[in-house]
Design a protein around this motif. Structure first.
Motif, PDB file in Angstrom:
ATOM      1  N   PHE A 253      21.580  58.809  73.586  1.00 30.18           N
ATOM      2  CA  PHE A 253      22.457  59.477  72.633  1.00 30.18           C
ATOM      3  C   PHE A 253      22.611  58.602  71.388  1.00 30.18           C
ATOM      4  CE2 PHE A 253      23.376  61.424  76.636  1.00 30.18           C
ATOM      5  CZ  PHE A 253      23.702  62.739  76.338  1.00 30.18           C
ATOM      6  N   TYR A 254      22.641  59.263  70.234  1.00 32.96           N
ATOM      7  CA  TYR A 254      22.727  58.572  68.955  1.00 32.96           C
ATOM      8  C   TYR A 254      23.752  59.278  68.056  1.00 32.96           C
ATOM      9  CZ  TYR A 254      18.160  56.719  70.410  1.00 32.96           C
ATOM     10  OH  TYR A 254      17.134  56.142  71.111  1.00 32.96           O
ATOM     11  N   LEU A 255      24.145  58.571  67.004  1.00 33.43           N
ATOM     12  CA  LEU A 255      24.895  59.159  65.907  1.00 33.43           C
ATOM     13  C   LEU A 255      23.952  59.275  64.721  1.00 33.43           C
ATOM     14  CD1 LEU A 255      28.219  57.111  66.155  1.00 33.43           C
ATOM     15  CD2 LEU A 255      27.818  59.446  66.966  1.00 33.43           C
ATOM     16  N   SER A 256      23.818  60.481  64.197  1.00 35.31           N
ATOM     17  CA  SER A 256      22.917  60.741  63.077  1.00 35.31           C
ATOM     18  C   SER A 256      23.704  60.819  61.773  1.00 35.31           C
ATOM     19  CB  SER A 256      22.164  62.053  63.317  1.00 35.31           C
ATOM     20  OG  SER A 256      21.394  62.416  62.200  1.00 35.31           O
ATOM     21  N   ASP A 257      23.166  60.169  60.720  1.00 35.32           N
ATOM     22  CA  ASP A 257      23.763  60.208  59.367  1.00 35.32           C
ATOM     23  C   ASP A 257      25.217  59.766  59.368  1.00 35.32           C
ATOM     24  OD1 ASP A 257      21.441  61.057  58.079  1.00 35.32           O
ATOM     25  OD2 ASP A 257      21.863  63.165  58.475  1.00 35.32           O
ATOM     26  N   ALA A 258      25.517  58.689  60.058  1.00 33.33           N
ATOM     27  CA  ALA A 258      26.879  58.163  60.096  1.00 33.33           C
ATOM     28  C   ALA A 258      26.985  56.931  59.208  1.00 33.33           C
ATOM     29  CB  ALA A 258      27.274  57.810  61.527  1.00 33.33           C
TER      30      ALA A 258
ATOM     31  N   GLY B 113      29.250  61.370  61.115  1.00 29.89           N
ATOM     32  CA  GLY B 113      27.917  61.691  61.602  1.00 29.89           C
ATOM     33  C   GLY B 113      27.934  62.748  62.693  1.00 29.89           C
ATOM     34  N   THR B 114      26.765  62.991  63.257  1.00 30.98           N
ATOM     35  CA  THR B 114      26.572  64.017  64.280  1.00 30.98           C
ATOM     36  C   THR B 114      25.948  63.387  65.521  1.00 30.98           C
ATOM     37  OG1 THR B 114      26.190  65.673  62.552  1.00 30.98           O
ATOM     38  CG2 THR B 114      25.501  66.245  64.784  1.00 30.98           C
ATOM     39  N   ARG B 115      26.451  63.752  66.699  1.00 34.10           N
ATOM     40  CA  ARG B 115      25.902  63.215  67.936  1.00 34.10           C
ATOM     41  C   ARG B 115      24.560  63.896  68.234  1.00 34.10           C
ATOM     42  NH1 ARG B 115      28.595  60.396  72.067  1.00 34.10           N
ATOM     43  NH2 ARG B 115      30.520  60.861  70.953  1.00 34.10           N
ATOM     44  N   LEU B 116      23.573  63.085  68.600  1.00 34.73           N
ATOM     45  CA  LEU B 116      22.213  63.551  68.837  1.00 34.73           C
ATOM     46  C   LEU B 116      21.750  63.069  70.214  1.00 34.73           C
ATOM     47  CD1 LEU B 116      19.483  64.740  67.667  1.00 34.73           C
ATOM     48  CD2 LEU B 116      19.012  62.428  66.867  1.00 34.73           C
ATOM     49  N   ARG B 117      21.090  63.956  70.972  1.00 32.40           N
ATOM     50  CA  ARG B 117      20.561  63.580  72.278  1.00 32.40           C
ATOM     51  C   ARG B 117      19.037  63.569  72.243  1.00 32.40           C
ATOM     52  NH1 ARG B 117      21.794  67.095  77.648  1.00 32.40           N
ATOM     53  NH2 ARG B 117      20.541  68.608  76.472  1.00 32.40           N
ATOM     54  N   ASP B 118      18.465  62.536  72.859  1.00 35.29           N
ATOM     55  CA  ASP B 118      17.018  62.402  72.918  1.00 35.29           C
ATOM     56  C   ASP B 118      16.621  62.014  74.348  1.00 35.29           C
ATOM     57  OD1 ASP B 118      14.416  62.337  72.036  1.00 35.29           O
ATOM     58  OD2 ASP B 118      14.527  60.279  71.294  1.00 35.29           O
TER      59      ASP B 118
END
Length: 242
Positions: A95-100, A71-76
């Protein structure tokens, strides 16, 4: 582990996941893979355990996670207001992991593993991937396996999304990273503070857990590479010999 153990594997897949082990105050980070505390919290919720319930049986399980699709690290950013005063709270980073996609595995005594499997299939509280805002996109239960944790991780099919598998269609076999509990005496390893002692919201407690990284090889069901025979021998000087 004794002879009478089995392994429960879980597929952790969703648009967003977040597995914090050292988050503080307004900055809520995520590890790059599910934490032991997060997965055990999911299992405890599935069983309907109270947050103040004893966790010693779950904490004793051997834990590992396979990184099928990192996946990809995402910040919100998140804003909030105090419920009583309506005063604005500090803006927090999330922070999240996207599409993991991950495969988590827990090994323990057969009766406990069977009970956890039943709970995952008919959960008291719905599962989420680290945070309540992160529901799974697919069923999480993959089944109970005999033969040990590492055998289960080697034989469990690759759970990455089809589009991700097609990206590596030129490879028939895929090497996947595994982050696992480090057995006593096998150190040194890396330390994570994600071994839960209590989920009581009044005083959550965790201790350090020693982990190490390894790898297993699985088959790519969409792989198209084939073994080719070596090219025929060619001597460019052969025509000059006459």
């Amino acid at each position: 582990m004794t002879e009478h153990t089995s392994v429960l594997t879980l597929r952790l897949a969703g648009p967003l996941q977040s597995w914090g082990a050292s988050s503080r105050f307004a900055r809520r980070t995520t590890e790059r893979a599910p934490t032991k505390s997060g997965v055990l919290g999911l299992l405890a919720a599935a069983q309907g355990r109270d947050r103040g319930a004893d966790l010693s049986d779950l904490a004793a399980l051997t834990f590992a996670v396979r990184l099928d699709q990192p996946g990809t690290r995402l910040r919100d950013y998140q804003t909030a207001h105090h419920g009583d005063t309506d005063k604005s709270m500090p803006v927090s980073e999330r922070f999240y992991l996207s599409d993991a996609v991950f495969v988590a595995a827990v090994e323990g005594d057969e009766p406990l593993i069977d009970a956890l499997y039943t709970a995952v299939r008919t959960p008291t509280f719905l599962p989420f991937l680290g945070r309540r805002s992160c529901p799974p996109s697919r069923p999480i239960d993959l089944g109970v396996h005999p033969g040990g944790l590492w055998r289960a991780l080697r034989t469990e099919p690759w759970q990455a999304a089809a589009w991700f598998q097609r990206r590596r269609a030129h490879e028939r076999h895929i090497e996947l990273e595994v982050i696992a509990d480090l057995a006593d005496g096998d150190g040194p390893g890396d330390a994570l503070r994600d071994q839960p002692l209590s989920f009581d919201p009044r005083h959550r407690r965790y201790k350090l857990r020693e982990v190490h990284s390894s790898a297993v090889t699985v088959t790519n069901p969409l792989g198209t590479a084939r073994r080719t025979s070596p090219p025929p021998k060619h001597d460019p000087m052969a025509l000059l010999e006459d």
